[in-house]
Enzyme design. Structure first.
Site: not given
Length: 191
Positions: A47-49, A79, A106, A133-134, A169, A171
């Site tokens: 997600g967004e850390s 991630c 990152r 993803i990123r 990811h 998942e």
């Protein structure tokens, strides 16, 4: 066995579905009372850390989570989860859980448009699907960290004691083997 999933932001529901496929019970952690439930392991999703860190601090979760990981609670970070667990992030100096002896870069693979899918080898499992993803990658590991997977010369999965991390990811694919690997590590840890 029951596994806690940090559900502050990101792909927590997808991890829960993977555990359901394995027949493993789980619960979502959004606050301190959720966290205080009995658990055998923890998943920190992608997600967004920065958002996860902010919410975790607001909910007074950082220190209790760090303490349990340091006492041996098995944890799997994907991630953003890997970023939260890293002792160093070479392009981010915010405080985080910082329990694993790795240095992470990152957004190493660029922005959202730089997302990609590959199939590559994961030590102890074989060739698996990997969605990035990123994504970050690990630029440095300390002694005691076992590298599990690399891609184009960069470390994308590693473990240290009770901690497992990956840049991608697992998942977001149908392959359950990385989650199964984590669950087996928990089972071995409980013996």
């Amino acid at each position: 066995m029951i596994i806690a999933i940090l559900a502050l932001q990101g792909a927590f529901e997808e991890h829960q579905k993977m555990l359901q496929k394995l027949g493993v019970d789980s619960f979502l952690v959004r606050n301190l009372s959720d966290w205080n439930q009995p658990k055998d392991g923890l998943i920190i999703p992608g997600g967004e850390s920065t958002a996860m860190l902010r919410i975790a601090k607001d909910e007074n979760l950082l220190e209790p989570i760090r303490e349990e990981i340091e006492k041996g609670l098995p944890v799997f970070g994907t991630c953003a989860g890997m970023i939260l667990l890293a002792k160093e992030v070479d392009n981010d100096d915010r405080s985080r859980l910082a329990t694993m002896d790795i240095t992470v870069h990152r957004n190493a693979y660029g922005r959202q448009l730089g997302s990609f899918y590959v199939e590559s080898d994961f030590k102890g499992i074989g060739t698996i699907p990997m969605t990035f993803i990123r994504a970050p990658y690990i630029c440095k590991v300390q002694e005691g960290v076992d590298v599990l997977s690399t891609l184009d010369g960069h470390i994308i999965a590693a473990q240290q004691g009770n901690q497992l991390v990956c840049s991608f990811h697992p998942e977001l694919n149908d392959d359950i083997r990385v989650h199964e690997y984590f669950v087996k590590r928990i089972a071995a840890n409980r013996k």
